[in-house]
Write an enzyme that holds these catalytic residues in place. Structure first.
Site, PDB file in Angstrom:
ATOM      1  N   HIS A  76       4.561  11.435  10.310  1.00 30.44           N
ATOM      2  CA  HIS A  76       3.385  11.519   9.706  1.00 30.44           C
ATOM      3  C   HIS A  76       2.135  12.773   9.790  1.00 30.44           C
ATOM      4  CE1 HIS A  76      -0.305   9.364   7.719  1.00 30.44           C
ATOM      5  NE2 HIS A  76      -0.677   9.912   8.392  1.00 30.44           N
ATOM      6  N   ASP A  95      -5.092   5.338 -15.460  1.00 28.95           N
ATOM      7  CA  ASP A  95      -5.978   4.522 -14.876  1.00 28.95           C
ATOM      8  C   ASP A  95      -5.122   3.644 -13.604  1.00 28.95           C
ATOM      9  OD1 ASP A  95      -7.979   2.949 -13.882  1.00 28.95           O
ATOM     10  OD2 ASP A  95      -8.660   1.940 -15.634  1.00 28.95           O
ATOM     11  N   LYS A 121       1.186  -1.421  -0.072  1.00 29.70           N
ATOM     12  CA  LYS A 121      -0.006   0.125   0.408  1.00 29.70           C
ATOM     13  C   LYS A 121       1.620   0.996   0.285  1.00 29.70           C
ATOM     14  CE  LYS A 121      -2.582   3.334   2.258  1.00 29.70           C
ATOM     15  NZ  LYS A 121      -1.462   4.984   2.085  1.00 29.70           N
TER      16      LYS A 121
HETATM   17  C1  MEV Z   1       0.854   4.717   4.869  1.00 29.05           C
HETATM   18  O1  MEV Z   1       0.390   5.482   4.336  1.00 29.05           O
HETATM   19  C2  MEV Z   1       2.026   3.985   4.379  1.00 29.05           C
HETATM   20  C3  MEV Z   1       2.927   2.974   5.359  1.00 29.05           C
HETATM   21  O2  MEV Z   1       1.805   1.999   5.922  1.00 29.05           O
HETATM   22  C4  MEV Z   1       3.406   1.265   4.836  1.00 29.05           C
HETATM   23  C5  MEV Z   1       4.502   1.192   5.030  1.00 29.05           C
HETATM   24  O3  MEV Z   1       4.071   0.790   6.738  1.00 29.05           O
HETATM   25  O4  MEV Z   1       5.557   0.178   4.902  1.00 29.05           O
HETATM   26  C6  MEV Z   1       4.304   3.667   6.140  1.00 29.05           C
END
Ligand code: MEV
Length: 438
Positions: free
Chosen positions: A393, A296, A280
């Site tokens: 973050h 896309d 992700k």
């Molecule tokens: C957050 O959008 C993505 C992460 O969780 C990816 C990961 O944990 O490697 C920080």
């Protein structure tokens, strides 16, 4: 309950909004104003956006950001990224800066084959179908020659058509499994048009095939559609540096860092719960470039995750290893991207993004996009194995909270200073805002 509406798509934009306001917002003018605020003052541009889809009532903005300092195959790029998640662009930029002094990213397209299938049923002898297919294969190819002419001029076209017997899985189920080269186009329209023509030609030919019985003549097309699973449209990107050039801290030597990094990736390779989050994070970078360049992202997502499970178990798209004192970190994934057709010449920001990348061809864009994914994964793992993810973050999230509370420039300045040395949590930000305003 909201009444059923018919002919909604035929209403004018104003009438659609009136209907929404009446049935969903109790005629609240604020709801209408929200939609109108996001209209573009340039009528032509607004009309362009209105016509991208049906029932457009406003525009939905995403930040359009850039991440500079990407050294890819010895050329410097600034990457366009369309994404709302606070820390993604900062993380990409940080990774780019780190690797540009360590040789940069190397990227290479491994293959560019795309796939489409005609799924059909045939009730009869398999050998007779195989024989029929051998006879009509040249006719199938000839039937799309008017569509493939231009693509062939550019070096693409239909690569092959194969008859596949799937009757061990579903009774009477067969496929025309077709492969294509679509050069700089993503190629969905081209592939789907060719497939639909193959289907038509095949059913017509079957009706006239002298060796078929009445039931055998009755081939039924279930569907004709491209596949977003493109394991032969692959790109690889990597970075590599001597272990001594890796980040270090008093609690983590470069060697410890390297080992921890490799272990973190290894965990994603063996543990699907981790692999999904790991990938992700990779897609944070990839989708942002894919969206900014008018491609896309749903197709890219579907293809990437399917590829991550190609061996029957979901795994990491990246790999890390240490050899001869060097850490090498790489990604391999399918990316069916285009730089012509679709939104590429329509959406002004997409045009801008492609210009920013110096008008790449599809292969170059595959390389750049894979690098964005690798950089994002490097940044995420780097945070996870050192400070933890929340520090960076929440710093970015701080701005979102401050904006939510409509903090003035002066308040922002003071609070950013305060949170340089204090942990950002939602409640602490609220407490500090209230304190300032008291
Ligand atoms: C957050 O959008 C993505 C992460 O969780 C990816 C990961 O944990 O490697 C920080």
């Amino acid at each position: 309950m909201t009444p059923v509406v018919s002919g909604f798509s035929k209403l004018s934009k104003a009438d659609k909004i009136k209907w929404l306001a009446k049935h969903h917002f109790n005629d609240d003018q604020n709801a209408v104003d929200t939609l109108v605020t996001y209209w573009n003052s340039d009528d032509g541009l607004q009309q362009l956006h209105d016509e991208f889809t049906e029932n457009t009532i406003s525009n939905y903005y995403l930040p359009f950001s850039v991440a500079p300092n990407f050294l890819i195959n010895n050329k410097r790029y600034t990457l366009p990224m369309a994404i709302e998640e606070s820390s993604v662009v900062a993380a990409a930029s940080k990774a780019a800066k780190f690797w540009q002094t360590r040789g940069g990213f190397k990227a290479e397209v491994l293959s560019t084959i795309k796939v489409g299938q005609v799924h059909f049923t045939y009730n009869g002898k398999p050998e007779k179908l195989q024989q029929f297919f051998s006879i009509i294969k040249p006719k199938l190819l000839a039937s799309v020659s008017h569509m493939t002419k231009n693509m062939e001029k550019r070096g693409g076209g239909v690569i092959d058509i194969e008859l596949r017997d799937k009757t061990s899985e579903i009774d009477d189920y067969y496929q025309l499994h077709c492969t294509f080269e679509t050069v700089d186009a993503m190629g969905a329209n081209f592939i789907n048009s060719c497939l639909e023509q193959f289907a038509k030609t095949m059913t017509t030919e079957a009706k006239e095939h002298h060796d078929f019985s009445a039931t055998e003549k009755d081939i039924e097309i279930v569907m004709s559609i491209l596949s977003n699973y493109v394991p032969q449209c692959l790109v690889k990107a990597s970075v590599s540096c001597n272990i001594k050039d890796l980040p270090s801290s008093p609690s983590l030597s470069p060697l410890q860092y390297a080992n921890k990094f490799v272990r973190a990736v290894r965990i994603a390779e063996v543990e699907p719960y981790r692999a999904v989050t790991h990938n992700k994070g990779i897609m944070n970078g990839i989708d942002a470039v894919v969206l900014a360049t008018g491609n896309d992202f749903r197709a890219i997502e579907a293809g990437a995750h399917a590829y991550a499970s190609r061996d029957g178990k979901y795994t990491s798209l990246t790999h890390a290893e240490i050899q001869n004192e060097m850490l090498t970190f790489s990604i391999k994934l399918p990316l069916a991207l285009g730089t012509v057709g679709g939104l590429t010449s329509l959406h002004p920001l997409v045009k801008f993004a492609l210009q920013l990348l110096e008008k790449p061809n599809a292969k170059k864009l595959m390389e750049i996009t894979a690098v964005a994914g690798l950089a994002q994964n490097f940044a995420a793992i780097n945070s996870l194995i050192t400070t933890g993810i929340q520090q960076g973050h929440m710093k970015m999230h701080l701005m979102n909270i401050l904006n939510q509370f409509k903090a003035t420039e002066n308040e922002k300045k003071q609070l950013i200073k305060y949170f340089e040395t204090n942990a950002v949590t939602h409640s602490e930000v609220v407490t500090q805002i209230e304190k300032l305003r008291a």
